[in-house]
Design a protein around this motif. Structure first.
Motif, PDB file in Angstrom:
ATOM      1  N   ASN A 194     -25.321 -21.755  29.130  1.00 54.17           N
ATOM      2  CA  ASN A 194     -26.407 -22.730  29.144  1.00 54.17           C
ATOM      3  C   ASN A 194     -26.943 -22.904  30.567  1.00 54.17           C
ATOM      4  O   ASN A 194     -27.452 -23.949  30.924  1.00 54.17           O
ATOM      5  CB  ASN A 194     -25.895 -24.077  28.604  1.00 54.17           C
ATOM      6  CG  ASN A 194     -27.006 -25.003  28.160  1.00 54.17           C
ATOM      7  OD1 ASN A 194     -27.933 -24.597  27.483  1.00 54.17           O
ATOM      8  ND2 ASN A 194     -26.903 -26.270  28.537  1.00 54.17           N
ATOM      9  N   ALA A 195     -26.830 -21.852  31.369  1.00 51.51           N
ATOM     10  CA  ALA A 195     -27.068 -21.983  32.804  1.00 51.51           C
ATOM     11  C   ALA A 195     -28.475 -22.464  33.131  1.00 51.51           C
ATOM     12  O   ALA A 195     -28.651 -23.328  34.003  1.00 51.51           O
ATOM     13  CB  ALA A 195     -26.794 -20.646  33.504  1.00 51.51           C
ATOM     14  N   THR A 196     -29.478 -21.931  32.460  1.00 44.08           N
ATOM     15  CA  THR A 196     -30.847 -22.329  32.781  1.00 44.08           C
ATOM     16  C   THR A 196     -31.092 -23.786  32.442  1.00 44.08           C
ATOM     17  O   THR A 196     -31.672 -24.542  33.242  1.00 44.08           O
ATOM     18  CB  THR A 196     -31.857 -21.421  32.058  1.00 44.08           C
ATOM     19  OG1 THR A 196     -31.681 -20.071  32.518  1.00 44.08           O
ATOM     20  CG2 THR A 196     -33.288 -21.853  32.331  1.00 44.08           C
ATOM     21  N   MET A 197     -30.659 -24.202  31.262  1.00 45.92           N
ATOM     22  CA  MET A 197     -30.849 -25.600  30.874  1.00 45.92           C
ATOM     23  C   MET A 197     -29.936 -26.528  31.669  1.00 45.92           C
ATOM     24  O   MET A 197     -30.311 -27.661  31.976  1.00 45.92           O
ATOM     25  CB  MET A 197     -30.635 -25.779  29.375  1.00 45.92           C
ATOM     26  CG  MET A 197     -31.699 -25.132  28.509  1.00 45.92           C
ATOM     27  SD  MET A 197     -33.380 -25.797  28.790  1.00 45.92           S
ATOM     28  CE  MET A 197     -34.065 -24.569  29.923  1.00 45.92           C
ATOM     29  N   ASP A 198     -28.747 -26.066  32.027  1.00 41.83           N
ATOM     30  CA  ASP A 198     -27.880 -26.875  32.887  1.00 41.83           C
ATOM     31  C   ASP A 198     -28.581 -27.176  34.207  1.00 41.83           C
ATOM     32  O   ASP A 198     -28.562 -28.310  34.704  1.00 41.83           O
ATOM     33  CB  ASP A 198     -26.565 -26.142  33.166  1.00 41.83           C
ATOM     34  CG  ASP A 198     -25.595 -26.199  32.007  1.00 41.83           C
ATOM     35  OD1 ASP A 198     -25.813 -26.992  31.066  1.00 41.83           O
ATOM     36  OD2 ASP A 198     -24.603 -25.439  32.030  1.00 41.83           O
TER      37      ASP A 198
END
Length: 243
Positions: A194-198
């Protein structure tokens, strides 16, 4: 493959609309200088290289909603923009059991060059557009293959999230109401992938949806249209009942 060296992302309708769509894996393009990473054309047309159907879906949603979208213009095999810089798989050596010859034993300088050329400009553009909005709502689009690492995946779509599940749970309920088989943090765990949304949503308390759709359900234009209408109705429900 075309050379995308100067084009790390596409930006549709900058600043428009109530939503910001992002698609980390919207392209299977590998710059010419990387010699297709040693892969045959059929491998670059497969799910290991990109999220099939997400570019068409992002364009359709951007047009229907009149909102901006930022789409990656380079294959996830060159560098995965939905990974942290310190995370495994940032530059994958294999995918779904298939070795990626052009990524074997890479020097750190090569990885750093890909980060500077493709990863950082993409994320910097998302950050700029989020910062320019008073109340940003991010929609992250992904697709997944029906079969992965020898396992069949029954879900027609899935909602991923890390610590903030409020909007995801409402979306899960909505898709269930349509009779769909819906994954709750499936087919991937959102606390890992979920790196981008994190970085651009959860870290700032912004509302978001990270939606995964099985790619055999996005293979034809009429299927893309079905999902476009479903997502537009969902977003209308979410925003009309806000507060």
């Amino acid at each position: 493959m075309m050379d995308c060296a100067a084009l790390p992302y596409d930006h549709l309708r900058p600043g428009e609309g109530a939503f910001l769509i992002v698609a980390d894996h919207a392209s299977n393009v590998v710059p010419r200088g990387l010699n297709q990473l040693g892969l045959a054309e059929d491998m670059l047309a497969a799910h290991i290289a990109y999220d099939i159907g997400t570019r068409a879906l992002a364009h359709a949603l951007s047009a229907r909603l009149g909102c901006e979208a930022i789409l990656s213009n380079v294959s996830r095999l060159v560098i995965d923009k939905n990974r942290r810089l310190d995370q495994g798989g940032l530059v994958p050596a294999s995918s779904d059991g298939i070795p990626i010859p052009g990524n074997e034993a890479l020097a750190q300088s090569v990885i750093a060059s890909r980060i500077a050329q493709f990863y950082k400009p993409y994320h910097a553009q998302i950050a700029r557009q989020v910062a320019a909005r008073n109340t940003p709502f991010l929609l992250s689009l992904h697709s997944f293959t029906p079969h992965m690492n020898g396992h069949q995946r029954p879900w027609e779509c899935g909602l991923l999230y890390n610590t903030d599940s409020r909007i995801a749970q409402r979306a899960i309920a909505y898709f269930h109401s349509l009779g769909l088989c819906v994954g709750d943090n499936e087919p991937y765990p959102g606390n890992v992938y979920n790196a981008t949304m994190d970085a651009h949503a959860e870290a700032h308390g912004h509302p978001y949806l990270m939606l995964e759709i099985r790619n055999d359900l996005l293979s034809r234009p009429e299927q893309v249209d079905v999902w476009t209408r479903r997502i537009v109705r969902l977003l209308d429900r979410l925003t009309s009942s806000a507060g």
